[in-house]
Scaffold this motif. Sequence first.
Motif, short mmCIF file in Angstrom:
data_model
loop_
_atom_site.label_atom_id
_atom_site.label_comp_id
_atom_site.label_asym_id
_atom_site.label_seq_id
_atom_site.Cartn_x
_atom_site.Cartn_y
_atom_site.Cartn_z
N UNK A 12 0.84 -1.19 0.00
CA UNK A 12 0.00 0.00 0.00
C UNK A 12 0.87 1.24 0.00
N UNK A 13 0.31 2.32 -0.52
CA UNK A 13 1.00 3.61 -0.52
C UNK A 13 0.05 4.64 0.05
N UNK A 14 0.63 5.63 0.66
CA UNK A 14 -0.16 6.70 1.23
C UNK A 14 0.43 8.01 0.75
N UNK A 15 -0.43 8.96 0.45
CA UNK A 15 0.02 10.30 0.08
C UNK A 15 -0.99 11.30 0.58
N UNK A 16 -0.57 12.55 0.61
CA UNK A 16 -1.43 13.64 1.07
C UNK A 16 -1.82 14.49 -0.12
N UNK A 17 -3.06 14.98 -0.10
CA UNK A 17 -3.56 15.84 -1.17
C UNK A 17 -4.13 17.11 -0.59
N UNK A 18 -4.13 18.16 -1.39
CA UNK A 18 -4.81 19.41 -1.06
C UNK A 18 -5.73 19.71 -2.24
N UNK A 19 -7.02 19.80 -1.98
CA UNK A 19 -8.01 20.06 -3.03
C UNK A 19 -7.89 19.08 -4.20
N UNK A 20 -7.64 17.82 -3.88
CA UNK A 20 -7.56 16.79 -4.90
C UNK A 20 -6.23 16.69 -5.63
N UNK A 21 -5.30 17.58 -5.33
CA UNK A 21 -3.98 17.55 -5.99
C UNK A 21 -2.95 16.95 -5.03
N UNK A 22 -2.18 15.95 -5.49
CA UNK A 22 -1.16 15.36 -4.63
C UNK A 22 -0.15 16.41 -4.19
N UNK A 23 0.19 16.37 -2.90
CA UNK A 23 1.14 17.34 -2.37
C UNK A 23 2.34 16.66 -1.70
N UNK A 24 2.13 15.46 -1.17
CA UNK A 24 3.22 14.82 -0.44
C UNK A 24 3.01 13.31 -0.43
N UNK A 25 4.09 12.59 -0.78
CA UNK A 25 4.06 11.13 -0.77
C UNK A 25 5.47 10.61 -0.60
N UNK A 26 5.66 9.36 -0.93
CA UNK A 26 6.96 8.72 -0.68
C UNK A 26 8.10 9.35 -1.46
N UNK A 27 7.87 9.73 -2.71
CA UNK A 27 8.94 10.34 -3.50
C UNK A 27 9.37 11.69 -2.95
N UNK A 28 8.39 12.50 -2.58
CA UNK A 28 8.71 13.82 -2.05
C UNK A 28 9.26 13.72 -0.63
N UNK A 29 8.82 12.69 0.08
CA UNK A 29 9.41 12.42 1.40
C UNK A 29 10.90 12.10 1.24
N UNK A 30 11.21 11.25 0.26
CA UNK A 30 12.60 10.89 0.00
C UNK A 30 13.43 12.12 -0.36
N UNK A 31 12.87 13.00 -1.18
CA UNK A 31 13.57 14.22 -1.56
C UNK A 31 13.91 15.07 -0.34
N UNK A 89 8.82 21.47 8.12
CA UNK A 89 9.16 20.33 7.26
C UNK A 89 9.58 19.13 8.10
N UNK A 90 10.38 19.37 9.12
CA UNK A 90 10.80 18.28 10.01
C UNK A 90 9.57 17.65 10.68
N UNK A 91 8.64 18.49 11.13
CA UNK A 91 7.41 18.00 11.76
C UNK A 91 6.57 17.21 10.76
N UNK A 92 6.49 17.69 9.52
CA UNK A 92 5.75 16.99 8.47
C UNK A 92 6.33 15.59 8.25
N UNK A 93 7.66 15.49 8.17
CA UNK A 93 8.31 14.20 7.98
C UNK A 93 8.03 13.25 9.15
N UNK A 94 8.09 13.78 10.35
CA UNK A 94 7.84 12.95 11.53
C UNK A 94 6.40 12.44 11.55
N UNK A 95 5.45 13.33 11.27
CA UNK A 95 4.04 12.94 11.27
C UNK A 95 3.74 11.97 10.13
N UNK A 96 4.32 12.20 8.96
CA UNK A 96 4.10 11.30 7.83
C UNK A 96 4.65 9.91 8.13
N UNK A 97 5.79 9.86 8.79
CA UNK A 97 6.38 8.58 9.18
C UNK A 97 5.45 7.82 10.13
#
Length: 116
Positions: A12-31, A89-97
């Motif tokens: 499974x994969x999880x990502x975050x969207x804003x108004x239906x547009x992807x904003x954050x997922x595994x690739x952007x987390x890696x970046x 950004x650090x908080x976002x990474x921690x929460x996403x994890x």
Amino acid sequence: MEKPVSQLEVRSKIWLEVDGAPVFGQGREELLRLLQQTGSINAAAKEMGIPYRKAWTYIDAMEKRLGFALVNRLKGGAGGGESTLTPQAVALLEKFDLLQKGFKASVNRKFIKLDF
């Protein structure tokens, strides 16, 4: 002789969207994690095998959609520039994890319960 049946696994994969547009997922987390490690958008992009411009576009789009800065940038000079993650950004990474870990555990429990 029959081939052994392979074990089914759930993915499974999880990502975050804003108004239906992807904003954050595994690739952007890696970046962001690579940027955190290297201190450079360029180095993070190279590590991922993507052009610097694409990495910068990802960061810019995330910041615009989220409404807050993710990266502090110091322009390069003779010694080069430096990029660091903002506290948000650090908080976002921690929460996403944490979200991913809880999500994967829940999906795995359901998968086992369904007895595929």
